[in-house]
Design a protein around this motif. Structure first.
Motif, mmCIF file in Angstrom:
data_model
loop_
_atom_site.group_PDB
_atom_site.id
_atom_site.type_symbol
_atom_site.label_atom_id
_atom_site.label_comp_id
_atom_site.label_asym_id
_atom_site.label_seq_id
_atom_site.Cartn_x
_atom_site.Cartn_y
_atom_site.Cartn_z
ATOM 1 N N ALA A 52 0.830 -1.214 0.000
ATOM 2 C CA ALA A 52 0.000 0.000 0.000
ATOM 3 C C ALA A 52 0.859 1.257 0.000
ATOM 4 N N TYR A 53 1.765 1.334 -0.980
ATOM 5 C CA TYR A 53 2.643 2.492 -1.050
ATOM 6 C C TYR A 53 2.706 3.111 -2.440
ATOM 7 N N LYS A 54 1.873 2.695 -3.373
ATOM 8 C CA LYS A 54 2.003 3.101 -4.766
ATOM 9 C C LYS A 54 1.600 4.558 -5.006
ATOM 10 N N LYS A 55 0.575 5.037 -4.356
ATOM 11 C CA LYS A 55 0.035 6.362 -4.656
ATOM 12 C C LYS A 55 0.962 7.454 -4.137
ATOM 13 N N GLY A 56 1.489 8.263 -5.045
ATOM 14 C CA GLY A 56 2.323 9.409 -4.666
ATOM 15 C C GLY A 56 3.799 9.096 -4.543
ATOM 16 N N ASN A 57 4.155 7.836 -4.286
ATOM 17 C CA ASN A 57 5.566 7.477 -4.129
ATOM 18 C C ASN A 57 5.800 6.026 -4.552
ATOM 19 N N SER A 58 5.408 5.710 -5.772
ATOM 20 C CA SER A 58 5.464 4.328 -6.251
ATOM 21 C C SER A 58 6.885 3.789 -6.360
ATOM 22 N N ASP A 59 7.877 4.681 -6.494
ATOM 23 C CA ASP A 59 9.267 4.233 -6.641
ATOM 24 C C ASP A 59 10.094 4.431 -5.372
ATOM 25 N N ILE A 60 9.449 4.498 -4.221
ATOM 26 C CA ILE A 60 10.181 4.795 -2.984
ATOM 27 C C ILE A 60 11.208 3.715 -2.640
ATOM 28 N N ASP B 284 22.826 1.895 -8.720
ATOM 29 C CA ASP B 284 23.457 3.200 -8.556
ATOM 30 C C ASP B 284 23.661 3.492 -7.062
ATOM 31 N N THR B 285 23.933 4.757 -6.756
ATOM 32 C CA THR B 285 24.312 5.125 -5.383
ATOM 33 C C THR B 285 23.129 5.538 -4.518
ATOM 34 N N LYS B 286 21.922 5.346 -4.973
ATOM 35 C CA LYS B 286 20.767 5.725 -4.162
ATOM 36 C C LYS B 286 20.761 4.925 -2.860
ATOM 37 N N GLY B 287 20.544 5.629 -1.765
ATOM 38 C CA GLY B 287 20.532 4.987 -0.462
ATOM 39 C C GLY B 287 20.833 5.982 0.630
ATOM 40 N N THR B 288 21.307 5.487 1.766
ATOM 41 C CA THR B 288 21.563 6.344 2.923
ATOM 42 C C THR B 288 22.825 5.902 3.649
ATOM 43 N N TYR B 289 23.643 6.885 4.014
ATOM 44 C CA TYR B 289 24.786 6.684 4.903
ATOM 45 C C TYR B 289 24.671 7.757 5.972
ATOM 46 N N ARG B 290 24.453 7.343 7.237
ATOM 47 C CA ARG B 290 24.215 8.319 8.305
ATOM 48 C C ARG B 290 25.045 7.989 9.541
ATOM 49 N N PRO B 291 26.264 8.538 9.629
ATOM 50 C CA PRO B 291 27.058 8.368 10.853
ATOM 51 C C PRO B 291 26.637 9.380 11.924
ATOM 52 N N ARG B 292 26.775 8.965 13.176
ATOM 53 C CA ARG B 292 26.498 9.839 14.314
ATOM 54 C C ARG B 292 27.571 9.653 15.380
ATOM 55 N N ILE B 293 27.888 10.730 16.070
ATOM 56 C CA ILE B 293 28.758 10.686 17.241
ATOM 57 C C ILE B 293 27.981 11.261 18.423
ATOM 58 N N TYR B 294 27.931 10.513 19.521
ATOM 59 C CA TYR B 294 27.268 10.947 20.744
ATOM 60 C C TYR B 294 28.330 11.216 21.810
ATOM 61 N N TYR B 295 28.201 12.353 22.488
ATOM 62 C CA TYR B 295 29.142 12.675 23.567
ATOM 63 C C TYR B 295 28.378 13.260 24.746
ATOM 64 N N TYR C 184 24.036 13.328 7.495
ATOM 65 C CA TYR C 184 23.114 12.545 6.675
ATOM 66 C C TYR C 184 23.511 12.699 5.218
ATOM 67 N N VAL C 185 23.820 11.575 4.566
ATOM 68 C CA VAL C 185 24.212 11.576 3.156
ATOM 69 C C VAL C 185 23.320 10.594 2.414
ATOM 70 N N GLY C 186 22.625 11.071 1.386
ATOM 71 C CA GLY C 186 21.807 10.177 0.588
ATOM 72 C C GLY C 186 20.413 10.721 0.359
ATOM 73 N N GLN C 187 19.514 9.804 0.017
ATOM 74 C CA GLN C 187 18.138 10.170 -0.269
ATOM 75 C C GLN C 187 17.217 9.739 0.875
ATOM 76 N N ALA C 188 15.938 10.154 0.738
ATOM 77 C CA ALA C 188 14.849 9.699 1.611
ATOM 78 C C ALA C 188 15.022 10.100 3.072
ATOM 79 N N GLU C 189 15.616 11.265 3.310
ATOM 80 C CA GLU C 189 15.633 11.747 4.687
ATOM 81 C C GLU C 189 14.232 12.133 5.126
ATOM 82 N N SER C 190 13.458 12.703 4.215
ATOM 83 C CA SER C 190 12.060 13.029 4.464
ATOM 84 C C SER C 190 11.207 12.369 3.390
ATOM 85 N N ASP D 14 10.451 14.872 -0.003
ATOM 86 C CA ASP D 14 11.541 14.992 -0.977
ATOM 87 C C ASP D 14 12.410 13.740 -0.971
ATOM 88 N N TYR D 15 11.780 12.562 -1.001
ATOM 89 C CA TYR D 15 12.549 11.323 -0.851
ATOM 90 C C TYR D 15 13.501 11.076 -2.016
#
Length: 294
Positions: free
Chosen positions: A191-199, A232-243, A260-266, A269-270
């Motif tokens: 149930a994800y086709k409408k509005g974002n069929s290629d997510i 291709d390079t579509k995807g997400t790479y998200r490093p974090r440092i906690y201190y 945050y590096v990549g697509q689909a953060e929101s 604008d995925y």
């Protein structure tokens, strides 16, 4: 061979060159890892889960702000992001097969705080309901935690701005060593086709998260990886440092640096590529602290 669900067979035909099988292998291999002798026994885990609060943090709760690294910096490109997330244990008494029922809710917002009227760019809503189960090794010590849940995510908009999808998840978390924790997650979308069929080309069919405890309750490094269903390079790479600057960090509060590096953060604008560095305050999730042992 066990037949794949119809949705996955369709995905495999549509994306024959994808390597989302990496996540399948991760899910298969993670349960094979052995934990240290300090892991909870079955009885100790049952006692601990009876004593935790019903209402707890689920994902990290944070407020961070920052700027892009791949475009000019101005009030339109710099922003703030915050997230609130909690978990409600519906049952702490064991259900059949020693499972436990829970519900979660997460809300992530993108806030243009550097514009004159401080408008919100987008808010993503993410409720879920599921069951969890502890996995024990042959020595009857806690090896990992597995959960299966139904999850919905949407941006609450309508018309051409509507973005939403649903998925059935299977998630497994375990320790790779005394200091490294891994969490693998696979989803079956529907149930994800409408509005974002290629997510799925940007979100893929799963994610892998690794966390390295450099100093207990003081310094952590974490990375999240996703791969879209193309070569291709579509995807997400998200490093974090906690201190944490606090001597006794009983409240689990940290400063967090995120890239945050990549697509689909929101959801809105995925498809857009993002490279954002943000810093701010976080109350770190501790729902997997069972894996730390005694």
């Amino acid at each position: 061979m066990v037949p794949l669900p119809q949705n996955w067979r369709m995905i495999a035909r549509k994306y024959p060159n994808s390597y989302f099988l990496f996540f399948l292998l991760a899910i298969i291999l993670l349960p094979m890892m052995e934990l240290s002798a300090q892991a909870f026994t079955r009885d100790e885990f049952k006692d601990s889960i009876q004593n935790i609060p019903y209402f707890t943090i689920h994902k990290d709760n944070y407020f961070i702000t920052g700027l892009p690294t791949n475009t000019s910096v101005n009030s339109n490109t710099a922003n703030a992001k915050y997230q609130i997330s909690f978990k409600q244990m519906i049952t702490r008494n064991a259900l059949p097969w020693d499972t436990y029922l829970f519900a979660t809710y997460s809300q992530k917002a993108f806030w243009d705080v550097y514009k004159e009227s401080f408008p919100f760019r987008e808010i993503n809503f993410n409720p879920s309901i599921g069951v969890g189960k502890a996995i024990f090794n042959k020595r009857d010590r806690l090896k990992g935690i597995i959960s299966i849940n139904f999850e919905h995510e949407s941006n609450g908009r309508d018309s051409i701005f509507s973005r939403s999808w649903n998925r059935l998840n299977i998630e497994y978390a375990t320790n790779l060593s005394d200091k490294i924790r891994a969490r693998g997650k696979l989803w079956l979308p529907f149930a994800y086709k409408k509005g974002n069929s290629d997510i799925l080309e940007y979100r893929g069919l799963g994610e892998l998260q690794l966390s390295y405890e450099m100093k207990p309750n003081k310094l952590y490094f974490e990375v999240l990886l996703r791969k879209g269903l193309t070569w291709d390079t579509k995807g997400t790479y998200r490093p974090r440092i906690y201190y944490s600057p606090f001597k006794k960090n009983r409240s689990n509060q940290y400063f967090m640096l995120e890239w945050y590096v990549g697509q689909a953060e929101s959801l809105m604008d995925y498809k857009a590529f993002t490279s954002m560095v943000r810093i701010g305050y976080v109350i770190k999730s501790n729902e997997l602290n069972f894996l730390k042992g005694k």
